[in-house]
Structures are given as structure tokens and as C-alpha cells.
Design an enzyme around this catalytic site. Structure first.
Site, PDB file in Angstrom:
ATOM      1  N   GLY A   1     -18.646   3.738  -2.877  1.00 16.49           N
ATOM      2  CA  GLY A   1     -19.806   3.978  -2.267  1.00 16.49           C
ATOM      3  C   GLY A   1     -20.800   4.451  -3.384  1.00 16.49           C
ATOM      4  O   GLY A   1     -21.916   3.942  -3.467  1.00 16.49           O
TER       5      GLY A   1
ATOM      6  N   LYS B   1       0.880  -1.184   0.121  1.00 10.84           N
ATOM      7  CA  LYS B   1       0.006   0.073   0.069  1.00 10.84           C
ATOM      8  C   LYS B   1       0.825   1.384   0.162  1.00 10.84           C
ATOM      9  O   LYS B   1       1.939   1.166   0.369  1.00 10.84           O
ATOM     10  CB  LYS B   1      -0.875  -0.049   1.192  1.00 10.84           C
TER      11      LYS B   1
ATOM     12  N   GLY C   1     -20.296   7.002   2.613  1.00  7.50           N
ATOM     13  CA  GLY C   1     -19.290   7.631   1.732  1.00  7.50           C
ATOM     14  C   GLY C   1     -19.771   7.295   0.157  1.00  7.50           C
ATOM     15  O   GLY C   1     -20.360   6.159  -0.056  1.00  7.50           O
TER      16      GLY C   1
ATOM     17  N   GLY D   1     -17.820   7.927  -2.799  1.00 13.50           N
ATOM     18  CA  GLY D   1     -16.867   8.250  -3.764  1.00 13.50           C
ATOM     19  C   GLY D   1     -16.708   7.033  -4.612  1.00 13.50           C
ATOM     20  O   GLY D   1     -17.973   6.602  -5.165  1.00 13.50           O
ATOM     21  N   ASN D   2     -15.556   6.597  -5.340  1.00 12.19           N
ATOM     22  CA  ASN D   2     -15.747   5.559  -6.262  1.00 12.19           C
ATOM     23  C   ASN D   2     -16.546   4.493  -5.672  1.00 12.19           C
ATOM     24  O   ASN D   2     -17.197   3.731  -6.603  1.00 12.19           O
ATOM     25  CB  ASN D   2     -14.005   5.393  -6.762  1.00 12.19           C
TER      26      ASN D   2
HETATM   27  P1  NAD Z   1     -12.886   8.080  -2.691  1.00 15.16           P
HETATM   28  O1  NAD Z   1     -11.886   8.984  -2.366  1.00 15.16           O
HETATM   29  O2  NAD Z   1     -13.458   7.914  -3.953  1.00 15.16           O
HETATM   30  O3  NAD Z   1     -14.370   8.334  -1.693  1.00 15.16           O
HETATM   31  C1  NAD Z   1     -14.292   8.458  -0.326  1.00 15.16           C
HETATM   32  C2  NAD Z   1     -15.707   8.794   0.033  1.00 15.16           C
HETATM   33  O4  NAD Z   1     -15.677   8.773   1.408  1.00 15.16           O
HETATM   34  C3  NAD Z   1     -16.025  10.050  -0.312  1.00 15.16           C
HETATM   35  O5  NAD Z   1     -17.499  10.081  -0.674  1.00 15.16           O
HETATM   36  C4  NAD Z   1     -15.934  11.123   0.845  1.00 15.16           C
HETATM   37  O6  NAD Z   1     -16.580  12.074   0.891  1.00 15.16           O
HETATM   38  C5  NAD Z   1     -16.148  10.110   1.985  1.00 15.16           C
HETATM   39  N1  NAD Z   1     -15.601  10.334   3.280  1.00 15.16           N
HETATM   40  C6  NAD Z   1     -14.394  10.820   3.745  1.00 15.16           C
HETATM   41  N2  NAD Z   1     -14.248  11.036   4.992  1.00 15.16           N
HETATM   42  C7  NAD Z   1     -15.442  10.714   5.539  1.00 15.16           C
HETATM   43  C8  NAD Z   1     -15.835  10.618   6.738  1.00 15.16           C
HETATM   44  N3  NAD Z   1     -15.058  11.047   7.719  1.00 15.16           N
HETATM   45  N4  NAD Z   1     -17.296  10.143   6.978  1.00 15.16           N
HETATM   46  C9  NAD Z   1     -17.900   9.849   5.867  1.00 15.16           C
HETATM   47  N5  NAD Z   1     -17.695   9.919   4.762  1.00 15.16           N
HETATM   48  C10 NAD Z   1     -16.554  10.172   4.519  1.00 15.16           C
HETATM   49  O7  NAD Z   1     -12.452   6.706  -2.027  1.00 15.16           O
HETATM   50  P2  NAD Z   1     -12.680   5.200  -2.531  1.00 15.16           P
HETATM   51  O8  NAD Z   1     -11.779   4.820  -3.650  1.00 15.16           O
HETATM   52  O9  NAD Z   1     -14.322   4.992  -2.753  1.00 15.16           O
HETATM   53  O10 NAD Z   1     -12.600   4.453  -1.154  1.00 15.16           O
HETATM   54  C11 NAD Z   1     -13.483   4.395   0.062  1.00 15.16           C
HETATM   55  C12 NAD Z   1     -12.761   3.078   0.738  1.00 15.16           C
HETATM   56  O11 NAD Z   1     -12.920   1.838  -0.031  1.00 15.16           O
HETATM   57  C13 NAD Z   1     -11.588   3.449   1.501  1.00 15.16           C
HETATM   58  O12 NAD Z   1     -11.665   2.652   2.759  1.00 15.16           O
HETATM   59  C14 NAD Z   1     -10.804   2.397   0.398  1.00 15.16           C
HETATM   60  O13 NAD Z   1      -9.552   1.918   0.919  1.00 15.16           O
HETATM   61  C15 NAD Z   1     -11.593   1.193  -0.024  1.00 15.16           C
HETATM   62  N6  NAD Z   1     -11.426   0.604  -0.984  1.00 15.16           N
HETATM   63  C16 NAD Z   1     -11.273   1.100  -2.309  1.00 15.16           C
HETATM   64  C17 NAD Z   1     -10.728   0.367  -3.455  1.00 15.16           C
HETATM   65  C18 NAD Z   1     -10.972   0.927  -4.847  1.00 15.16           C
HETATM   66  O14 NAD Z   1     -11.039   0.251  -5.713  1.00 15.16           O
HETATM   67  N7  NAD Z   1     -11.028   2.233  -4.966  1.00 15.16           N
HETATM   68  C19 NAD Z   1     -10.740  -0.798  -3.279  1.00 15.16           C
HETATM   69  C20 NAD Z   1     -10.807  -1.597  -2.107  1.00 15.16           C
HETATM   70  C21 NAD Z   1     -11.178  -0.828  -0.907  1.00 15.16           C
END
Ligand code: NAD
Length: 407
Positions: free
Chosen positions: A221, A105, A216, A218-219
């Protein structure tokens, strides 16, 4: 109260798995330490001509099963312990998915919203300039995570190709489609979460049209919300870092995403009640999906969680204290190392396509993804029953057994 250190949480998870499964103590000792940790400074000339130095990290936890694999996070709270925890979880996740990858990571301590696009590009390229010695298709293959996206990964892949001369494009995954990215990668984590949930739904007595709250958007959620809605479930609550909205009959996900895009927040979304992120977690729903950050479900709120199943699309959203409370009240937690493995699985498909010079159809990609996650979800649910434990410990036991075979 001091926030739980995610690395302590990850180490506790390892120890708790060892209590229920027969794990060799030498393997356990090795898993408590990353194989390599790289900490760099990244000097960037900002748009106003001033110099700023950023801290960057790459933790390579275990290469036993293949090249290190894991995302790069841009966040103000990112630090070495968080990256260590995330790297350890990646080793477990790749083993649970049974893909030929190890765990790693990376991250940069930065508030990306404060940077212009040009500054962000210089920072992304700067991370690669410092890290390229320890990266490569057969060494370590990073991908996106919180606040990094295909555009940022595209810059990084380009910088790596320039420095190393590598022409496969396989040193980074999550690239834009036109630049060697895979079909299905954008939605893969959300899609994988759905396949995992769907494989377990009937045996857990969850209705075919369930109510779902997602923290959440983002990508991960955002895609999960659209996918669960397409499969006849009702998304009753969604949130971002500033707060959430609730509508008990179900939100129109496309309208919520459009509102957020236009206004930058969920404030004033018509017809919905404004709620906090804490309230979202405690709603009366069938399914709760944490899809933001670590340490959201703790001993302080686990008792008040009403969902029957928690599908962990975020990494590390539940502490071990909370795991015990939830197990005690019969709430199923589908652990992150299984539930959100869709991203790394499709990333691995992208890597494989790049190395072979192939481009697979979305149907092929999603078919293979579904197959892996259905098989592993059922296997881990069965193992949890046999071991009379929760799915997290069962998933760790399965992962550690698979890693042990390769050590
Ligand atoms: P992202 O940056 O696209 O989205 C993050 C989301 O979380 C945003 O909507 C943001 O507003 C929200 N957020 C941030 N802080 C917050 C808080 N304190 N309370 C509530 N919401 C909050 O990130 P992502 O890629 O969607 O990743 C989200 C999670 O999924 C992370 O834990 C990441 O490690 C995990 N993840 C991501 C992937 C991937 O393919 N991108 C794969 C496996 C796991």
C-alpha cells in the site's frame, strides 16, 4: 457473524470460474487439493531464556507450471486454511502472469511486534531449519508477504545456503539488493498494480487524475500510494491496522509515510479527518485499493462501495457474495491474481538473474513487468466481456486453461 474462511472463498472462486468457462473436471478436482502441505513446530529460546514453540506452515499447491512460488506471512491469525487459500491463489496468479512458476505459500502464527529483532531472526532461521527439505531453486522458492521483509528473507536465504550448500541464492526472492535481490522488487507489487490499472483506465472511463483510497500502507500500500501520486492521481485516504485518514483534496503521501514512521500511527496527522478502516472502503472515490488483509469487502458493505474500480493489491480482500453485488452495480474488480502479480513477476526475474548470475537494471525490470501486465490485463478484460462475466472469473478461466495444458 463467522468470518469467511479464505480457503472456502478460494474454492468458491474455482467453482464459479468453471461455471462460465470450459474447465476439465479432473483439473478442477486437482486444483481443490494442494500437492503437499507441511506443518511444523519451531522451538525458539526467547531473550529471557524461556522456550516458546511456534507453528509454521508451507503449502505447495501446484507445481504443474514450475517450482512452487509464494510468500511467507508472519501474523497472529495465520493458520493452515489461510495458507492453503494463499497457495491456491499463487498457482492462479503465476498462470495469469504466464511465468514458469507454480503456487505455494508459507507462514508462521506469531505477533511479530512482540518479538525482539534477535528473536525474529531465530524464528526466521528456525522456519528454514524445519522446511529446507522441501525448498530449493528448482523445488520451491519463497518470498516476503505480510510482516516479512528483505531483512527477514535475507536471514532465511542465508540459513538455507548454510544448510544446503546452494550458492545460487535462487532459493528465496525478495532478498536485500546487496544479497542477490533484484532492482525494483520492493515496489514491484504496487508498481504492477499501477500498470494493471493504467492499462484499463481509459476503457473504464476513469479520469487521468483520479481520486484513490488505499487500505493498508505497508510494503504494498505504501509503494502504491507513492506511485499513483507520481502519476497525477490524488490519494485522498490511507490507513493502517489502527485506522485511517481522509483529506478530500488529496494527501501528501511522503508526509503521511514520514508521520507514520515517526509516530507509529496516523493519529494526529495535521489537516486530515480520522476515519475507520470500514469508512475508508465506502468513500466517494474513483479507485479503491485494498492493500491489507482478506475479507474486507463482503455482502455487508459491498452495496455501499462507491468506487468505480477496485484494484485488489491485497490477496482475497473480496468475498464471492460481494463480487456478485459489485458486478451487479457495474463496479470493476481487478482481481488479486492479476492486480498484485507484480511482486511474483519481479520475484521470478530475481530468481532468473540469480540462476544466470546476472544483474538487470531497474529500467529493464520495470519494462518487462509493464509489458507482461499490460498484455495480460487487456487479455483478461477482453475475456471477461466475451464470457459476459467479471474479471475474477475470467482470470481464473485463463489460469486454469494454462495449468491444464501442463498437466
Ligand atoms: P505489510 O506487512 O508490509 O503491510 C500490511 C499493511 O496492512 C500494514 O500497513 C498494516 O498496518 C495494515 N493492516 C494490517 N491489518 C489491517 C487491518 N485489519 N485493516 C487495515 N489495515 C491493516 O504487508 P504487505 O506485504 O504490504 O502485504 C499487504 C497485502 O498484499 C497482503 O494481502 C499480501 O498478501 C498482499 N501481497 C503482498 C505482496 C508483496 O510483494 N509483499 C505481493 C502480492 C500481494
Amino acid at each position: 457473524m463467522r468470518a469467511m474462511n479464505p480457503f472456502e472463498n478460494a474454492l468458491q472462486q474455482l467453482d464459479r470460474a468453471a461455471q462460465v468457462g470450459k474447465i476439465n473436471t479432473d483439473v478442477l478436482a486437482r486444483m481443490r487439493h494442494a500437492e503437499r502441505e507441511v506443518h511444523v513446530s519451531i522451538p525458539i529460546t526467547m531473550d529471557d531464556g524461556k522456550l516458546r514453540i511456534f507453528e509454521g506452515y508451507r503449502v505447495q499447491h501446484s507445481g504443474a507450471r514450475g517450482p512452487y512460488k509464494g510468500g511467507i506471512r508472519f501474523h497472529p491469525d495465520t493458520n493452515i486454511d489461510e495458507v492453503r487459500a494463499l497457495a491456491l491463489w499463487m498457482s492462479m496468479k503465476c498462470a495469469v502472469a504466464d511465468i514458469p512458476m507454480g503456487g505455494g505459500k508459507g507462514g508462521i502464527t506469531v505477533t511479530p511486534k512482540e518479538l525482539s529483532k534477535a528473536e525474529l531472526e531465530r524464528l526466521a532461521r528456525g522456519w528454514v531449519q524445519r522446511m529446507h527439505y522441501v525448498l530449493g531453486p528448482k523445488v520451491d522458492v519463497p518470498a516476503p508477504d505480510v510482516n516479512t521483509n528483505p531483512e527477514i528473507i535475507g536471514w532465511m536465504a542465508d540459513e538455507y545456503a548454510k544448510i544446503s550448500g546452494d550458492t545460487t541464492g535462487a532459493a528465496f526472492t525478495g532478498k536485500p539488493l546487496g544479497k542477490g535481490g533484484s532492482e525494483g522488487r520492493g515496489a514491484a507489487t504496487g508498481m504492477g498494480g499501477f500498470y494493471t490499472f493504467d492499462a484499463l483506465r481509459e476503457q473504464l472511463g476513469i479520469p487521468a487524475s483520479a481520486t484513490v483510497a488505499i487500505q493498508g500502507m505497508g510494503n504494498v500500500g505504501g509503494h502504491a500510494a507513492s506511485i499513483f501520486e507520481e502519476h497525477a492521481h490524488h490519494i485522498v485516504a490511507l490507513s493502517d491496522s489502527r485506522g485511517g485518514i481522509y483529506q478530500k483534496d488529496g494527501l501528501d503521501v511522503a508526509a503521511v509515510l514520514a508521520h507514520k514512521e515517526k509516530n507509529g500511527s496516523l493519529k494526529d496527522f495535521p489537516g486530515a479527518e480520522q476515519i475507520s478502516n470500514e469508512q475508508l472502503l465506502e468513500l466517494p472515490v474513483d479507485v479503491l485499493i485494498p492493500a491489507a488483509l482478506e475479507n474486507q469487502i463482503t455482502k455487508d458493505n459491498a452495496d455501499r462501495i462507491q468506487a468505480k474500480i477496485i484494484v485488489e493489491l491485497a490477496n482475497g480482500p473480496t468475498t464471492t457474495d460481494a463480487d456478485d453485488i459489485l458486478f451487479g452495480k457495474n463496479t470493476t474488480v481487478v482481481p488479486d491474481i492479476l492486480a498484485n502479480a507484480g511482486g511474483v513477476i519481479v520475484s521470478t526475474f530475481e530468481w532468473e538473474q540469480n540462476l544466470k548470475g546476472e544483474h538487470w537494471s531497474e529500467q529493464d525490470v520495470l519494462g518487462k513487468l509493464k509489458n507482461i501486465l499490460e498484455t495480460q490485463s487487456q487479455l483478461i478484460a477482453k475475456r471477461a466481456l466475451e464470457l459476459k462475466t467479471d474479471m475474477r472469473r475470467a482470470a481464473f478461466v485463463v489460469a486454469l486453461e494454462r495449468i491444464q495444458e501442463k498437466l
